[in-house]
Design a protein around this motif. Sequence first.
Motif, PDB file in Angstrom:
ATOM      1  N   UNK A 132      48.381  34.033  39.795  1.00 33.34           N
ATOM      2  CA  UNK A 132      47.499  35.175  40.026  1.00 33.34           C
ATOM      3  C   UNK A 132      48.264  36.439  39.693  1.00 33.34           C
ATOM      4  N   UNK A 133      47.687  37.261  38.795  1.00 32.42           N
ATOM      5  CA  UNK A 133      48.350  38.491  38.374  1.00 32.42           C
ATOM      6  C   UNK A 133      47.351  39.640  38.476  1.00 32.42           C
ATOM      7  N   UNK A 134      47.626  40.550  39.357  1.00 37.09           N
ATOM      8  CA  UNK A 134      46.767  41.714  39.605  1.00 37.09           C
ATOM      9  C   UNK A 134      45.309  41.310  39.856  1.00 37.09           C
ATOM     10  N   UNK A 135      45.135  40.338  40.710  1.00 39.58           N
ATOM     11  CA  UNK A 135      43.793  39.935  41.132  1.00 39.58           C
ATOM     12  C   UNK A 135      43.068  39.004  40.179  1.00 39.58           C
ATOM     13  N   UNK A 136      43.716  38.669  39.074  1.00 39.10           N
ATOM     14  CA  UNK A 136      43.072  37.769  38.112  1.00 39.10           C
ATOM     15  C   UNK A 136      43.882  36.493  38.020  1.00 39.10           C
ATOM     16  N   UNK A 137      43.184  35.355  38.125  1.00 37.48           N
ATOM     17  CA  UNK A 137      43.885  34.074  38.016  1.00 37.48           C
ATOM     18  C   UNK A 137      44.032  33.726  36.546  1.00 37.48           C
ATOM     19  N   UNK A 138      45.229  33.319  36.172  1.00 39.94           N
ATOM     20  CA  UNK A 138      45.517  33.034  34.768  1.00 39.94           C
ATOM     21  C   UNK A 138      46.085  31.642  34.611  1.00 39.94           C
ATOM     22  N   UNK A 139      45.721  31.015  33.515  1.00 38.72           N
ATOM     23  CA  UNK A 139      46.240  29.679  33.224  1.00 38.72           C
ATOM     24  C   UNK A 139      46.430  29.601  31.713  1.00 38.72           C
ATOM     25  N   UNK A 164      48.361  29.030  21.066  1.00 37.47           N
ATOM     26  CA  UNK A 164      48.753  29.410  22.428  1.00 37.47           C
ATOM     27  C   UNK A 164      47.601  30.210  23.026  1.00 37.47           C
ATOM     28  N   UNK A 165      47.182  29.822  24.197  1.00 35.94           N
ATOM     29  CA  UNK A 165      46.070  30.587  24.793  1.00 35.94           C
ATOM     30  C   UNK A 165      46.223  30.710  26.302  1.00 35.94           C
ATOM     31  N   UNK A 166      45.706  31.837  26.769  1.00 30.67           N
ATOM     32  CA  UNK A 166      45.646  32.078  28.208  1.00 30.67           C
ATOM     33  C   UNK A 166      44.187  32.261  28.582  1.00 30.67           C
ATOM     34  N   UNK A 167      43.788  31.658  29.680  1.00 24.89           N
ATOM     35  CA  UNK A 167      42.427  31.854  30.168  1.00 24.89           C
ATOM     36  C   UNK A 167      42.475  32.609  31.473  1.00 24.89           C
ATOM     37  N   UNK A 168      41.436  33.364  31.736  1.00 24.79           N
ATOM     38  CA  UNK A 168      41.391  34.122  32.997  1.00 24.79           C
ATOM     39  C   UNK A 168      40.130  33.765  33.779  1.00 24.79           C
ATOM     40  N   UNK A 183      35.927  22.291  39.469  1.00 26.72           N
ATOM     41  CA  UNK A 183      36.342  22.690  38.119  1.00 26.72           C
ATOM     42  C   UNK A 183      36.451  24.204  38.057  1.00 26.72           C
ATOM     43  N   UNK A 184      37.599  24.665  37.530  1.00 27.26           N
ATOM     44  CA  UNK A 184      37.789  26.111  37.381  1.00 27.26           C
ATOM     45  C   UNK A 184      37.498  26.497  35.931  1.00 27.26           C
ATOM     46  N   UNK A 185      36.617  27.485  35.774  1.00 21.66           N
ATOM     47  CA  UNK A 185      36.240  27.898  34.412  1.00 21.66           C
ATOM     48  C   UNK A 185      37.034  29.116  33.975  1.00 21.66           C
ATOM     49  N   UNK A 186      37.646  29.009  32.836  1.00 18.92           N
ATOM     50  CA  UNK A 186      38.467  30.104  32.296  1.00 18.92           C
ATOM     51  C   UNK A 186      37.900  30.557  30.949  1.00 18.92           C
ATOM     52  N   UNK A 187      38.003  31.842  30.710  1.00 12.75           N
ATOM     53  CA  UNK A 187      37.615  32.394  29.404  1.00 12.75           C
ATOM     54  C   UNK A 187      38.893  32.858  28.713  1.00 12.75           C
ATOM     55  N   UNK A 188      38.994  32.616  27.396  1.00  9.24           N
ATOM     56  CA  UNK A 188      40.204  33.011  26.663  1.00  9.24           C
ATOM     57  C   UNK A 188      40.467  34.512  26.807  1.00  9.24           C
TER      58      UNK A 188
END
Lengths: 191, 311
Positions: A146-153, A185-189, A25-30
């Motif tokens: 992956x954008x500038x070292x940060x994974x985004x979803x 609409x949300x993006x998590x990193x 499981x990948x954990x993302x924060x807004x």
Amino acid sequence: MRRIHAALMVTALALALGANSATAADDYVFDLVHSSVSFKARHLDISWIHGRFNEIEGHFSLDRQDPTKSTFDFKIKAESVDTGNKARDEHLRQPDYFDAKQFPTIDFKSTSVKAVKGGYEVVGDFTLHGTKKSITLNLQGGTEIEFRGTKRCGFSTALSVKRSDYGFDKTQIGPIGDEAKIDIDFEGTRK
Amino acid sequence: MPNPVLYLQAVSTAAAVSMLLIVTLAWVRRRGFRYLSQPMAEVLALLGGMLAGSLILRLPFVWPPTTALQRLMMLVVPLATALELAAAWPKVPRRLVWTLRCLLSIAVVRCELHGSVYLGGSSAAWSWWLAAVVLSGCSLVGIAVWLSLVWLTRRSPGVSLPLSVAQAQLCAGLTIMLTGYLRGGEAALPLFASLAGVAVAGVFLTPGSNGEAVIGIGVVNLGALLLIGHFFGGLSAAQSVVIFCAPLLCGVSEFAWAKRRPRWIVEVVRTLLVAAPLLMLLVLEKQRFDREMKPLLTHVETSHPPHALDR
């Protein structure tokens, strides 16, 4: 000796599998800069008033192997309502509408998740104005980049709520329609 | 949206019901029903009027109460009424009555702020000591005003005392409405009307009554409403204090010059003195409303070019 070796192998395999399942499981924060909750409601049944909530926080956990283990939850600060008019925003924070001092947040917490075409179907408890109801969100998206070292979803969804279903005073529905359409609409990193 | 016709209906019904109940209960008492004292009859009349007005306005009688207004309707009003009914019983010791009134004063503040951002556990907007200061401060002010008005009812009773609380109630309702909390302001109207009804009926039917019981209910409700208006609506602290303390201006009757004047002059002076700051406050709030809120409600002139076919 051979038996000890086999036992070590089994232990190592078990640890490896355990570690695998822990990281499944990948954990993302807004990411608040790239997340938004906007809404619109009918005015006098002839046009729409648009607004947004400026403060939102949340996180989600995606298990790509077993989507049913994924979770989503977020909190919207009712005080942060913004319709582009200061006087109207003050009015909306009052007890006739959001009652932001009594019900400071609008919450969503998932209870079940399943994968569907293009995203996930998430059932969860939605709490607005102190009233909790089970709703289904159709989250579209979920591709990770992956954008500038940060994974985004990121995900997008829309829902429609009737204020009268959530304990808003029916006598105060007035010129602003009962139903509100909400776009989330949300993006998590994650690192 | 405000509905003045509905407000007028609620106010006139509440006043009529409370007056009718005063007349009916006075008749019952004259028939020899000894257990019904005059203060009890006043409390029952006030309750009847408030209920009638609240039903017309469809105020929220919801259980369990989750908002401050629902707690006012479902907990504060019944508790204050029950307490004053018990206090009207001659055999209940005064010391016990005042102990219960102090406890009610503390409980009302705590109850109105229950579950709000101010007292929300670990994520509360207030630290525990700030909460303690605010809760005890509000309770102390409440008790002080209540005690002072009861003291005045004993020193120089008169219709102006319950009327002053009714005036404050009306001003609180209108000001809360103007600050943008319509429903909260509406809640003041039934109490205002029934309090005025009981006071006016008392002048003709029971000149001996000092109105202590109805003043008690009035003060508790007024305090609770101002708490809601300030902590949940847009009422400022200064406005709340002015409205809550305005009835204390009835204390003018304690000055030496008032002792030498006819009773009716003192009553008129008391009523006008209380009305003056309340009216001033209302005018100021109306000006602010016209400046900031009215543009949201009124028609905005547009500059459409006339249609070619209309020329």
